[in-house]
Design a protein around this motif. Sequence first.
Motif, PDB file in Angstrom:
ATOM      1  N   GLN A 207       0.819  -1.215   0.000  1.00 12.03           N
ATOM      2  CA  GLN A 207       0.000   0.000   0.000  1.00 12.03           C
ATOM      3  C   GLN A 207       0.850   1.262   0.000  1.00 12.03           C
ATOM      4  N   HIS A 208       2.127   1.121   0.325  1.00 11.13           N
ATOM      5  CA  HIS A 208       3.023   2.282   0.396  1.00 11.13           C
ATOM      6  C   HIS A 208       3.633   2.531  -0.987  1.00 11.13           C
ATOM      7  N   LYS A 209       2.853   3.008  -1.904  1.00 13.36           N
ATOM      8  CA  LYS A 209       3.289   3.169  -3.285  1.00 13.36           C
ATOM      9  C   LYS A 209       4.364   4.256  -3.423  1.00 13.36           C
ATOM     10  N   ASP A 210       5.383   3.955  -4.249  1.00 11.37           N
ATOM     11  CA  ASP A 210       6.401   4.949  -4.641  1.00 11.37           C
ATOM     12  C   ASP A 210       7.051   5.628  -3.435  1.00 11.37           C
ATOM     13  N   CYS A 211       7.364   4.855  -2.400  1.00  2.89           N
ATOM     14  CA  CYS A 211       7.875   5.438  -1.155  1.00  2.89           C
ATOM     15  C   CYS A 211       9.369   5.268  -0.937  1.00  2.89           C
ATOM     16  N   TYR A 212       9.970   4.225  -1.514  1.00  5.94           N
ATOM     17  CA  TYR A 212      11.302   3.826  -1.067  1.00  5.94           C
ATOM     18  C   TYR A 212      12.353   3.918  -2.176  1.00  5.94           C
ATOM     19  N   ALA A 226       4.798  -6.403  -6.436  1.00  6.48           N
ATOM     20  CA  ALA A 226       4.558  -5.753  -5.150  1.00  6.48           C
ATOM     21  C   ALA A 226       5.760  -4.929  -4.734  1.00  6.48           C
ATOM     22  N   TYR A 227       6.946  -5.503  -4.864  1.00  6.51           N
ATOM     23  CA  TYR A 227       8.152  -4.758  -4.516  1.00  6.51           C
ATOM     24  C   TYR A 227       8.346  -3.554  -5.443  1.00  6.51           C
ATOM     25  N   LYS A 228       8.135  -3.775  -6.725  1.00  6.73           N
ATOM     26  CA  LYS A 228       8.320  -2.693  -7.698  1.00  6.73           C
ATOM     27  C   LYS A 228       7.385  -1.530  -7.411  1.00  6.73           C
ATOM     28  N   SER A 229       6.169  -1.828  -6.949  1.00 10.08           N
ATOM     29  CA  SER A 229       5.173  -0.777  -6.747  1.00 10.08           C
ATOM     30  C   SER A 229       5.545   0.195  -5.627  1.00 10.08           C
ATOM     31  N   VAL A 230       6.365  -0.260  -4.671  1.00  9.46           N
ATOM     32  CA  VAL A 230       6.718   0.632  -3.548  1.00  9.46           C
ATOM     33  C   VAL A 230       8.014   1.391  -3.801  1.00  9.46           C
ATOM     34  N   LEU A 231       8.681   1.111  -4.916  1.00  9.76           N
ATOM     35  CA  LEU A 231       9.915   1.823  -5.249  1.00  9.76           C
ATOM     36  C   LEU A 231       9.621   3.195  -5.854  1.00  9.76           C
ATOM     37  N   LYS A 232      10.452   4.173  -5.493  1.00  9.23           N
ATOM     38  CA  LYS A 232      10.434   5.454  -6.181  1.00  9.23           C
ATOM     39  C   LYS A 232      11.025   5.281  -7.580  1.00  9.23           C
TER      40      LYS A 232
END
Length: 322
Positions: A207-212, A226-232
């Motif tokens: 749920q933490h999209k584009d955060c890291y 899932a991992y790709k979705s939270v990457l900046k």
Amino acid sequence: MKAIVCKKYGSPDVLELKEVEKPFPTENQLLVKVHAASLNFGNLVLLKGKPFLARFAFGLTKPKYSIPGGDIAGTVEAVGKNVKLFKVGDEVFGDLSVCGWGGFAEYVTVPENTLALKPNNISFEEAAAVPMAGVTALQGLRDKGKIKAGHKVLIYGASGGVGTFAVQIAKAFGAEVTGICSTRNVEILRSIGADHIIDYTKEDFAQHKDCYDLVLGVNGSNSLSAYKSVLKQNGNFVHVGGSEAQLYQTLLLGPFISMTGSKKISSLLQRANQKDLHAVKELLESSKVKPIIDKGFKLSEITEAFNYFQEGHAQGKVVLTI
């Protein structure tokens, strides 16, 4: 001397405690009296011969190395005539996975470029918990992940052996660290300095999209999407461990994803080396990193130790006192 011997692939029940011949160092080796050793995922691979690809390195039909054990800490008992870096009586630690394994024994012969002097501020058990997991975390964050001060870093599997080192090393680099774990491990992550904690039993990290800026996958079976979705944008995902399906996804799809977008997907193959061991040693000596030990076993309890370790719920490292 007493040693754990493994003659065939299988469950922990195939491991036997036996009397074997004490080794003698060559002119370029040290003889180390082993005080403690620890278990890592590589030990499970060497025991079970899985994934099958690993057998091309460890032996196709039976283990190439009859005495397992990578991480050790102990005292130098003898040195070959060409050894320059160590002397009899030195307390040392290191990872033997690149020089024939053999750490689950009372004595082992080791090339001098495999070891470092043990930090004075930690015990033999703590030192034995460090080499493979600590260097893996360092290489994943620094070399593959390109970590920088101020980066937002997510670590999946943050309460295990590699994960607890990764949290602390990322903090030492000046990153803002989020650790993912189960409810029972939340306090451990707090104690080692995680800035934020996600309890995966209560919250979906995706749920933490584009955060890291950097995601380190140490355990679990999450999809690459899932991992790709939270990457900046320009962020890095580094696969360190997890399910076989996740590994093959990373190896097969990672290069394509990396070439066709700004987000990078890669897998780490840790390689022990003395320079990185010294880098982790400095972090230990400065108390920026401390080993987390879940449970200790005697050498004679090797089957129980492996059964406990392979459950996958250890908080930090599982250690053998020899």
